[in-house]
Design an enzyme around this catalytic site. Structure first.
Site, mmCIF file in Angstrom:
data_model
loop_
_atom_site.group_PDB
_atom_site.id
_atom_site.type_symbol
_atom_site.label_atom_id
_atom_site.label_comp_id
_atom_site.label_asym_id
_atom_site.label_seq_id
_atom_site.Cartn_x
_atom_site.Cartn_y
_atom_site.Cartn_z
ATOM 1 N N ASP A 111 31.379 30.706 38.658
ATOM 2 C CA ASP A 111 31.483 31.774 39.646
ATOM 3 C C ASP A 111 30.384 31.596 40.680
ATOM 4 O O ASP A 111 29.214 31.386 40.331
ATOM 5 C CB ASP A 111 31.342 33.146 38.984
ATOM 6 C CG ASP A 111 32.553 33.500 38.127
ATOM 7 O OD1 ASP A 111 33.522 32.712 38.118
ATOM 8 O OD2 ASP A 111 32.533 34.559 37.484
ATOM 9 N N ASP B 94 43.673 41.730 37.165
ATOM 10 C CA ASP B 94 42.382 42.258 36.733
ATOM 11 C C ASP B 94 42.588 43.712 36.332
ATOM 12 O O ASP B 94 43.023 44.532 37.152
ATOM 13 C CB ASP B 94 41.357 42.146 37.858
ATOM 14 C CG ASP B 94 41.151 40.702 38.300
ATOM 15 O OD1 ASP B 94 41.220 39.826 37.422
ATOM 16 O OD2 ASP B 94 40.940 40.450 39.494
#
Length: 249
Positions: free
Chosen positions: A8, A134
């Site tokens: 990330d 998500d």
């Protein structure tokens, strides 16, 4: 089930967040290139890269990330800030193995139908496009997990399937970045509802025991980030697991 290591990126640095909170981040003293090489040299051929700035509409990282992605031999699953069909096309043409679409797919009801129409006649298109889901308490979140969608989770899955998309990356926000175990029950619900989906699990993996529990379900792969960075799972363990997974296919 295959383990896909995660990188990330926020402000050009390798980080991990807790529950997607940009104010709860851990920075790691390693460059993107070094992390990719570390995985590659240990026999891993698949990497998951998320541009966290891009997820919020800030594209300062993209030029450098695209350059790195183009230069690596690894298969890259990439997401963060992909808002147009042109971006999807650019990434696939540049050699990205899978492109993750999330916010635009949820917030713009025309995006997925247009994407489906644009790629219907392209070989293996549906296998190379990943729909990010998500989830926080079964509510779909988007825009860096800051906004909530009124679309029910299973209805959204059904919509995607009806348009030809079948590969999903599901992250339980309650679990993400906490090293507290995975969202087994959520994944069971998704797979019970739609057994034909190719599900990628994400969030909460803390040990190889978690990996073993996930492998009991028909989950295709699992993204692992913080557990590797915090030395809960070694890269050698990832390599050994993936070699076993490949030989058992």
């Amino acid at each position: 089930m295959y383990i896909i290591p995660a990188i990330d990126i926020l402000d050009g640095k390798v980080v991990r967040l807790v529950e997607g909170n940009y104010n709860q981040k851990t920075e790691y003293q390693v460059s993107i290139q070094e992390m990719i090489e570390r995985y590659h040299s240990n026999g891993t051929d698949f990497i998951h890269i998320i541009d966290l700035n891009g997820a919020k509409g800030d594209f300062r990282n993209q030029a450098e990330l695209f350059k790195i992605i183009k230069e690596t031999d690894m298969k890259v699953q990439y997401g963060g800030g992909i808002r147009t069909i042109e971006q999807v096309t650019q990434l696939l043409d540049a050699g990205v193995h899978r492109v993750i679409v999330g916010t635009q797919a949820v917030s713009n009801p025309d995006f997925l139908p247009e994407l489906s129409a644009a790629f219907t006649h392209t070989e293996d298109y549906a296998n190379r496009i990943v729909i990010a889901i998500d989830v926080l308490d079964e509510v779909i979140k988007y825009s860096g997990w800051m906004e909530s969608s009124p679309i029910k989770l299973m209805d959204y899955v059904d919509k995607c399937l009806s348009l030809g998309f079948f590969r999903f990356l599901c992250t339980d926000i309650n679990k993400d970045g906490k090293l507290g175990g995975t969202a087994i029950e959520l994944y069971k619900k998704l797979l019970d509802h739609s057994p034909m989906i190719k599900l990628i699990a994400s969030g909460g993996v803390s040990s190889m025991q978690d990996i073993e529990e996930l492998a009991k379900l028909p989950i295709r792969s699992v993204v692992v980030g913080k557990a590797i960075y915090e030395n809960k799972i070694s890269i050698d363990e990832v390599k050994a697991w993936n070699l076993k997974a490949l030989t058992s296919i």
